[in-house]
Design a protein around this motif. Structure first.
Motif, PDB file in Angstrom:
ATOM      1  N   ASN A  97       0.681  -1.030  -0.026  1.00  0.00           N
ATOM      2  CA  ASN A  97      -0.005   0.115   0.024  1.00  0.00           C
ATOM      3  C   ASN A  97       0.727   1.396   0.059  1.00  0.00           C
ATOM      4  N   ASP A  98       0.337   2.313   0.069  1.00  0.00           N
ATOM      5  CA  ASP A  98       0.860   3.792   0.088  1.00  0.00           C
ATOM      6  C   ASP A  98       2.212   3.799   1.159  1.00  0.00           C
ATOM      7  N   ALA A  99       1.653   3.309   2.201  1.00  0.00           N
ATOM      8  CA  ALA A  99       2.700   3.589   3.319  1.00  0.00           C
ATOM      9  C   ALA A  99       3.907   2.504   3.092  1.00  0.00           C
ATOM     10  N   THR A 100       3.837   1.263   2.490  1.00  0.00           N
ATOM     11  CA  THR A 100       4.778   0.337   2.130  1.00  0.00           C
ATOM     12  C   THR A 100       5.659   1.271   1.271  1.00  0.00           C
ATOM     13  N   PHE A 101       4.780   1.468   0.002  1.00  0.00           N
ATOM     14  CA  PHE A 101       5.761   2.060  -1.109  1.00  0.00           C
ATOM     15  C   PHE A 101       6.456   3.251  -0.407  1.00  0.00           C
ATOM     16  N   ARG A 102       5.997   4.009   0.344  1.00  0.00           N
ATOM     17  CA  ARG A 102       6.876   5.137   0.823  1.00  0.00           C
ATOM     18  C   ARG A 102       7.992   4.799   1.630  1.00  0.00           C
ATOM     19  N   VAL A 103       8.159   3.563   2.459  1.00  0.00           N
ATOM     20  CA  VAL A 103       9.289   3.097   3.084  1.00  0.00           C
ATOM     21  C   VAL A 103      10.101   2.359   2.146  1.00  0.00           C
ATOM     22  N   LEU A 104       9.619   1.554   1.094  1.00  0.00           N
ATOM     23  CA  LEU A 104      10.426   0.945   0.132  1.00  0.00           C
ATOM     24  C   LEU A 104      11.483   1.862  -0.782  1.00  0.00           C
ATOM     25  N   ILE A 105      10.598   3.089  -1.136  1.00  0.00           N
ATOM     26  CA  ILE A 105      11.332   4.020  -1.878  1.00  0.00           C
ATOM     27  C   ILE A 105      12.164   5.208  -1.059  1.00  0.00           C
ATOM     28  N   GLY A 106      11.428   5.593  -0.133  1.00  0.00           N
ATOM     29  CA  GLY A 106      11.775   6.932   0.625  1.00  0.00           C
ATOM     30  C   GLY A 106      13.108   7.046   1.259  1.00  0.00           C
ATOM     31  N   ASP A 107      13.807   5.922   2.014  1.00  0.00           N
ATOM     32  CA  ASP A 107      14.993   6.231   2.441  1.00  0.00           C
ATOM     33  C   ASP A 107      16.257   5.853   1.747  1.00  0.00           C
ATOM     34  N   LEU A 108      15.929   5.677   0.351  1.00  0.00           N
ATOM     35  CA  LEU A 108      17.032   5.536  -0.552  1.00  0.00           C
ATOM     36  C   LEU A 108      17.244   6.871  -1.157  1.00  0.00           C
ATOM     37  N   PRO A 109      18.554   6.937  -1.682  1.00  0.00           N
ATOM     38  CA  PRO A 109      18.790   8.409  -2.405  1.00  0.00           C
ATOM     39  C   PRO A 109      17.844   8.308  -3.441  1.00  0.00           C
ATOM     40  N   ALA A 110      17.361   9.436  -4.055  1.00  0.00           N
ATOM     41  CA  ALA A 110      16.546   9.458  -5.202  1.00  0.00           C
ATOM     42  C   ALA A 110      17.209   8.741  -6.449  1.00  0.00           C
ATOM     43  N   THR A 111      16.453   8.019  -7.121  1.00  0.00           N
ATOM     44  CA  THR A 111      17.006   7.400  -8.346  1.00  0.00           C
ATOM     45  C   THR A 111      17.578   8.759  -9.306  1.00  0.00           C
ATOM     46  N   HIS A 112      18.787   8.475  -9.782  1.00  0.00           N
ATOM     47  CA  HIS A 112      19.184   9.471 -10.697  1.00  0.00           C
ATOM     48  C   HIS A 112      20.041   9.216 -11.725  1.00  0.00           C
ATOM     49  N   TYR A 113      20.439   9.970 -12.566  1.00  0.00           N
ATOM     50  CA  TYR A 113      21.102   9.653 -13.722  1.00  0.00           C
ATOM     51  C   TYR A 113      22.441   9.308 -13.439  1.00  0.00           C
ATOM     52  N   GLY A 114      23.024   8.373 -14.207  1.00  0.00           N
ATOM     53  CA  GLY A 114      24.181   7.766 -14.118  1.00  0.00           C
ATOM     54  C   GLY A 114      24.335   6.533 -13.105  1.00  0.00           C
ATOM     55  N   GLU A 115      23.176   5.957 -12.639  1.00  0.00           N
ATOM     56  CA  GLU A 115      23.103   4.811 -11.808  1.00  0.00           C
ATOM     57  C   GLU A 115      22.623   3.646 -12.492  1.00  0.00           C
ATOM     58  N   THR A 116      23.321   2.574 -12.017  1.00  0.00           N
ATOM     59  CA  THR A 116      22.842   1.132 -12.636  1.00  0.00           C
ATOM     60  C   THR A 116      22.414   0.394 -11.283  1.00  0.00           C
ATOM     61  N   ASN A 117      21.029  -0.032 -11.353  1.00  0.00           N
ATOM     62  CA  ASN A 117      20.594  -0.936 -10.168  1.00  0.00           C
ATOM     63  C   ASN A 117      19.128  -1.363 -10.520  1.00  0.00           C
ATOM     64  N   TYR A 118      18.619  -2.110  -9.809  1.00  0.00           N
ATOM     65  CA  TYR A 118      17.196  -2.741  -9.715  1.00  0.00           C
ATOM     66  C   TYR A 118      16.329  -1.604  -9.721  1.00  0.00           C
TER      67      TYR A 118
END
Length: 359
Positions: A97-118
């Motif tokens: 749900n929304d809460a799970t998505f926010r934890v799943l995404i939120g405490d990583l640095p924002a996905t940005h140009y130059g990265e290679t990952n899942y």
């Protein structure tokens, strides 16, 4: 580049400078609605299928909960979600749900140009969902960045090399628009400075879920598609004299007719109304009056594609943008009206009927 049959493409030196195979799973079924951002993540649950589920599985894998990459919310996905929730102190429901998505995404640095990952794999999967062609490399390179920019601008999210939480929630949200592929007319053949019309048409076709003849889903190879539209769909002569002349409404009627599409001729107010309803159009005017960097140094009759409305601004792809401004622009109604108020080389009354709209 001009919108005038009797004028040469370059007006007295007005031009300042001369000048995929992949995992596209079908065009999106865009709704006729403006492109607003989505502030809440959808709830994904067991039994669901689709590219949003595939993207979720990429994110879980990046977090160390390996559940494979597929489009189904199967038992492996449910177990991975439940394990992640337990590990992070969330209710272990197995539903994302929304809460799970926010934890799943939120405490990583924002996905940005130059990265290679899942995480980038998930991002690319969601771009595919919204109609952008990606090759599934999991590398955030120039192609991914260009598509991210277009999506961000199209959904009222600030254009950036970073993917914010708001951008992620909008990517996971419903498809509200066709893809936006801005491209330049430079380097599109001998008629390059007369090709604003064919380029505008290609941008509109892609946005409407149609694949133009010769289009490879890579703007660096756009020349073939642009020339096909000019010489085959529009049926214009491939001669030096005709290549120096732009395109008009009857040429568009011929060109879009080859794709089973019919048009009507209106004015800038029709363009604005259609954009607010989520329908693109092509608008003529004096590109020199546009507020962004462009490859002209004086008044030039021109066509741009107005792709939609984000709730505040109108979204415009302009083929004569400077190379440093080759992205979707956000313009006000006043700026578009100013652009369309005059059309160099045309009688003043043509400004009242200077837009090409879809029926």
């Amino acid at each position: 580049m001009t919108a005038q049959l009797t004028r040469r493409a370059v007006l007295g030196g007005a031009v300042a400078t001369a000048a995929g195979a992949g995992l596209l799973l079908g065009a999106p079924a865009a709704s006729a609605a403006p492109n607003y951002s989505t502030g809440t993540f959808p709830t994904l649950s067991p039994g669901m299928t689709g590219l949003s589920v595939r993207a979720l599985r990429y994110l879980l894998t990046h977090r160390g909960h390996h559940c494979g990459i597929a489009n189904t919310y199967d038992t492996a996905t449910t177990s991975a979600v439940r394990a992640f929730q337990s590990r992070r102190g969330l209710p272990a429901t197995g539903t994302c749900n929304d809460a799970t998505f926010r934890v799943l995404i939120g405490d990583l640095p924002a996905t940005h140009y130059g990265e290679t990952n899942y995480f980038v794999g998930g991002l690319q999967t969601l771009l595919i969902k919204h109609g952008y062609h990606m090759d599934g490399t999991t590398y955030f390179g120039s192609k991914t960045r260009r598509n991210v920019w277009a999506f961000q601008v199209g959904h009222n999210v600030g254009r950036s090399d970073y993917v914010s939480m708001l951008a992620w929630s909008s990517l996971f949200g419903p498809v509200s628009s066709g893809p936006m592929y801005p491209m330049l007319q430079r380097d599109t053949g001998t008629a390059q400075w007369s090709n604003c019309g064919p380029v505008a048409a290609i941008v509109l076709l892609i946005h409407q879920g149609k694949t133009p003849s010769g289009w490879t889903w890579d703007v660096t190879t756009r020349r073939t598609a642009v020339e096909n539209f000019r010489y085959v769909a529009m049926g214009l002569a491939h001669t030096a004299a005709r290549d120096a002349i732009g395109t008009e409404y009857p040429d568009f009627v011929n060109g879009f007719g080859k794709y089973g599409m019919s048009l009507w001729h209106g004015g800038i107010e029709d363009t604005l109304t259609q954009a607010r309803a989520g329908r693109p159009s092509i608008a003529g005017g004096d590109v020199y009056k546009m507020p962004y960097a462009k490859s002209v140094s004086g008044p030039v009759s021109h066509w741009v594609t107005v792709l939609g409305f984000d709730g505040t601004y109108y979204l415009v792809a302009d083929s004569i943008s400077a190379t440093t401004a080759d992205y979707v622009h956000r313009l006000t109604a006043t700026q578009l009206r100013t652009y369309a108020a005059t059309n160099p080389g045309h009688p003043p009354e043509t400004a009242k009927q200077n837009s090409i709209l879809l029926r």
